[in-house]
Design an enzyme around this catalytic site. Sequence first.
Site, PDB file in Angstrom:
ATOM      1  N   TRP A 122      -5.334   1.708  -0.177  1.00 52.97           N
ATOM      2  CA  TRP A 122      -5.242   0.851  -1.368  1.00 52.97           C
ATOM      3  C   TRP A 122      -5.452  -0.603  -1.006  1.00 52.97           C
ATOM      4  O   TRP A 122      -6.086  -1.352  -1.750  1.00 52.97           O
ATOM      5  CB  TRP A 122      -3.913   1.055  -2.086  1.00 52.97           C
ATOM      6  CG  TRP A 122      -3.722   2.474  -2.510  1.00 52.97           C
ATOM      7  CD1 TRP A 122      -2.764   3.345  -2.078  1.00 52.97           C
ATOM      8  CD2 TRP A 122      -4.545   3.218  -3.441  1.00 52.97           C
ATOM      9  NE1 TRP A 122      -2.940   4.571  -2.673  1.00 52.97           N
ATOM     10  CE2 TRP A 122      -4.008   4.523  -3.511  1.00 52.97           C
ATOM     11  CE3 TRP A 122      -5.667   2.905  -4.197  1.00 52.97           C
ATOM     12  CZ2 TRP A 122      -4.565   5.518  -4.328  1.00 52.97           C
ATOM     13  CZ3 TRP A 122      -6.227   3.887  -5.003  1.00 52.97           C
ATOM     14  CH2 TRP A 122      -5.675   5.169  -5.066  1.00 52.97           C
ATOM     15  N   ASP A 123      -4.903  -1.014   0.131  1.00 50.67           N
ATOM     16  CA  ASP A 123      -5.155  -2.381   0.596  1.00 50.67           C
ATOM     17  C   ASP A 123      -6.645  -2.617   0.801  1.00 50.67           C
ATOM     18  O   ASP A 123      -7.188  -3.655   0.411  1.00 50.67           O
ATOM     19  CB  ASP A 123      -4.458  -2.612   1.943  1.00 50.67           C
ATOM     20  CG  ASP A 123      -2.997  -3.014   1.803  1.00 50.67           C
ATOM     21  OD1 ASP A 123      -2.600  -3.449   0.706  1.00 50.67           O
ATOM     22  OD2 ASP A 123      -2.267  -2.896   2.798  1.00 50.67           O
ATOM     23  N   LEU A 124      -7.289  -1.666   1.446  1.00 54.67           N
ATOM     24  CA  LEU A 124      -8.706  -1.844   1.784  1.00 54.67           C
ATOM     25  C   LEU A 124      -9.575  -1.878   0.533  1.00 54.67           C
ATOM     26  O   LEU A 124     -10.467  -2.710   0.397  1.00 54.67           O
ATOM     27  CB  LEU A 124      -9.152  -0.723   2.721  1.00 54.67           C
ATOM     28  CG  LEU A 124      -8.504  -0.754   4.106  1.00 54.67           C
ATOM     29  CD1 LEU A 124      -8.685   0.585   4.814  1.00 54.67           C
ATOM     30  CD2 LEU A 124      -9.066  -1.891   4.955  1.00 54.67           C
ATOM     31  N   ASP A 172       0.820  -1.206   0.000  1.00 54.81           N
ATOM     32  CA  ASP A 172       0.000   0.000   0.000  1.00 54.81           C
ATOM     33  C   ASP A 172       0.859   1.262   0.000  1.00 54.81           C
ATOM     34  O   ASP A 172       0.654   2.184  -0.802  1.00 54.81           O
ATOM     35  CB  ASP A 172      -0.895  -0.038   1.252  1.00 54.81           C
ATOM     36  CG  ASP A 172      -1.843   1.120   1.301  1.00 54.81           C
ATOM     37  OD1 ASP A 172      -1.375   2.259   1.540  1.00 54.81           O
ATOM     38  OD2 ASP A 172      -3.044   0.919   1.092  1.00 54.81           O
ATOM     39  N   GLY A 225      -9.014  -5.164  -1.181  1.00 57.27           N
ATOM     40  CA  GLY A 225      -9.664  -6.273  -0.487  1.00 57.27           C
ATOM     41  C   GLY A 225     -11.152  -6.351  -0.804  1.00 57.27           C
ATOM     42  O   GLY A 225     -11.687  -7.423  -1.105  1.00 57.27           O
TER      43      GLY A 225
END
Lengths: 398, 398
Positions: free
Chosen positions: B157-159, B130, B162
């Site tokens: 960005w990770d969230l 991220d 996901g």
Amino acid sequence: MYDLLTGLSVIEASSFVASPTAGLYCAQMGAEVIRVDQVGGGPDFRRWPVTKANDSLYWENLNRAKKSVALDLGRPEGRELLQALVRATGQFITNFPVDGFLSHPTLAEGRPDLITVRVMGWAHGAPALDYTVNNSVGYPMLTGAGPEPVNHVLPAWDLLTGAYAAFALLAAIQRRSATAMGGEVRIPLSDVAIGTVANLGGVAEVLYTGVNRPRLGNAVYGLFGRDFVTADGERTMIVVVTPRQWANLVAALGLGEAIAALEASRGVTFATDDGLRFAHRDALYPMFECAVAARSLKDLTAAFDVGGIVHSPYRTMLNAVQDRALVADNPIFGQADNPSGFAYPAAGAFATLPQSERQPPRAAPRNGAHSEEILADRLSLPSGEIARLIDAGIVGIA
Amino acid sequence: MYDLLTGLSVIEASSFVASPTAGLYCAQMGAEVIRVDQVGGGPDFRRWPVTKANDSLYWENLNRAKKSVALDLGRPEGRELLQALVRATGQFITNFPVDGFLSHPTLAEGRPDLITVRVMGWAHGAPALDYTVNNSVGYPMLTGAGPEPVNHVLPAWDLLTGAYAAFALLAAIQRRSATAMGGEVRIPLSDVAIGTVANLGGVAEVLYTGVNRPRLGNAVYGLFGRDFVTADGERTMIVVVTPRQWANLVAALGLGEAIAALEASRGVTFATDDGLRFAHRDALYPMFECAVAARSLKDLTAAFDVGGIVHSPYRTMLNAVQDRALVADNPIFGQADNPSGFAYPAAGAFATLPQSERQPPRAAPRNGAHSEEILADRLSLPSGEIARLIDAGIVGIA
């Protein structure tokens, strides 16, 4: 564009970021997503950035590959047409208020298996936006070096909510396939925000410690990760999340002896423990600052890439967009017409399916471009009736 | 917890944020999500925040309502068991590398309808996180007042990746239901990031203008929205996105005459145009600064709430978590046991389904808690064989 959702049709009545991205992701996977827009455009139809002719570069990207039916939603006849389209279609994405003419119970009359996915502000119905739920859950007070709060620029809560709404729509469809049951799925920005604080351990953390996490500037909490400045004045982010990355980073920077000495003096080993690398950052970061400052970005990039070390220089958005690997040569981008008439690389689905052919991105619709087609096909309105609605200004056409 | 995905079973081999949240969202909607973990835990099993006993409050929240099978993935026998579990189940979420023992073509041998959803760093396979894709696309150079770049703290960005991965999994299942076709879905963080820049109009904008957007501190680009300080020293965010909100804000602050005078002198009207309110912020923001600075937060809150004005004071994460409406009395939270033994409100699904009963959140599993159950049920391994694998350290149990 991929065809994973071929056969799925969704009515979307929405504005801003969250709800339109939910429809966008579905459209990019092959669903037919029909926006129902106010004649002349809704509240975000001219949102910046805009061209000199006042065409929104924002709107035309958030609404790619969708259709547009334009109705006057200020008049009962326009509202009834939207209700009829929702009932005829069976799937609805919106950020309109919970109560009123687009309430789920109203829409589900005569369509008990209807699925409504509704993006909301606060869970109790009061308005909220990305930039206000963000400071409600505390992130601006943790961002930057302080002491002032710093807002994020990326509308992260909107984006997360939009993707989650697309997921929730498909999950609700999955249940309906098994049970014939429809229903409303409400997704408030405020619950996405505080739920995410919880999912990342933040609720537990502040209740366990009783205090707020310290402000860390550009450092990442709980592991080794920060920005460093190179000999040629470039700033680069380096983050370590595995033992191998740590070993390779220490080796690449020639810091083996210095780290061993620090480990000996403090009675710890940094080989496998993210937390220790964070806890001893007072001593570690200065060593890495010196080592990075002694070498050029180019030299470091070569050394880091060999070692699988996660790093990336800071750059501007213009630099990023000019990076051919990221945009011009990236298969997720392609050419599409745009309502603005300005030509530029258009993005398709984030995902890549190596076993399937990617179809090119599509343009956003002009306001009302599909009014006649959809009203005829979906509601079986005769052409004379559609003409009357257009003359009366209830229906708009492109 | 809701039961939208009852009957769906997914194997998850993943770490960090993106891939585990994809599994979490599925589990919270009723899917059986079986993590396959390294015996003793993967690379993020002790990630901070941790308790004094070194139990991760991060891990135990990202992995709620999942099962855990612990295998030694460093040994061929452990790897083969994971491959067999994936093949026996048919759905797989992972952030393991594209090539190697969890490559999709390898796993699809004997299971041609397998769906693999793979979160990646860079699209070409190099590692990224991220915090490095973020500076690659330019957001830190737009965040804060400058001139230094400011990283976000929320792993946005990770969230987003996901949630999008959870959506993509269900979309791929939808296609398989219609066509019997499986396949791999690759979701690189880098494509989520640059694709989002494009979706929000950023790619078009910098190519159209040829320059980067100015840094705006805590102001929002393209509309009226910024932080203001009240008479009692509180900082609050105010954002306007509709004509009604603008009219009500101007009225609530008694700025009608001043605004009319400004409109007359500049030959514009701010009533309906977000962009004009932004373009003339040099004159508008000082007026609002004075008006907000003259009144207390409590007084302003009452006036703003009546007018449906979107506003929210800044607060710390601890303050947010202590807000009963947001956590203690919020129906998305409930009680669940935790591996750490620390008791605190646990989050369930972000979404609320008014027509369905919400089931309480569940605990994350202890490492290997479901090894015996799953190996027996899914792979039909006899108990003697499982005992041998446990003795050999190939299989771990809680």
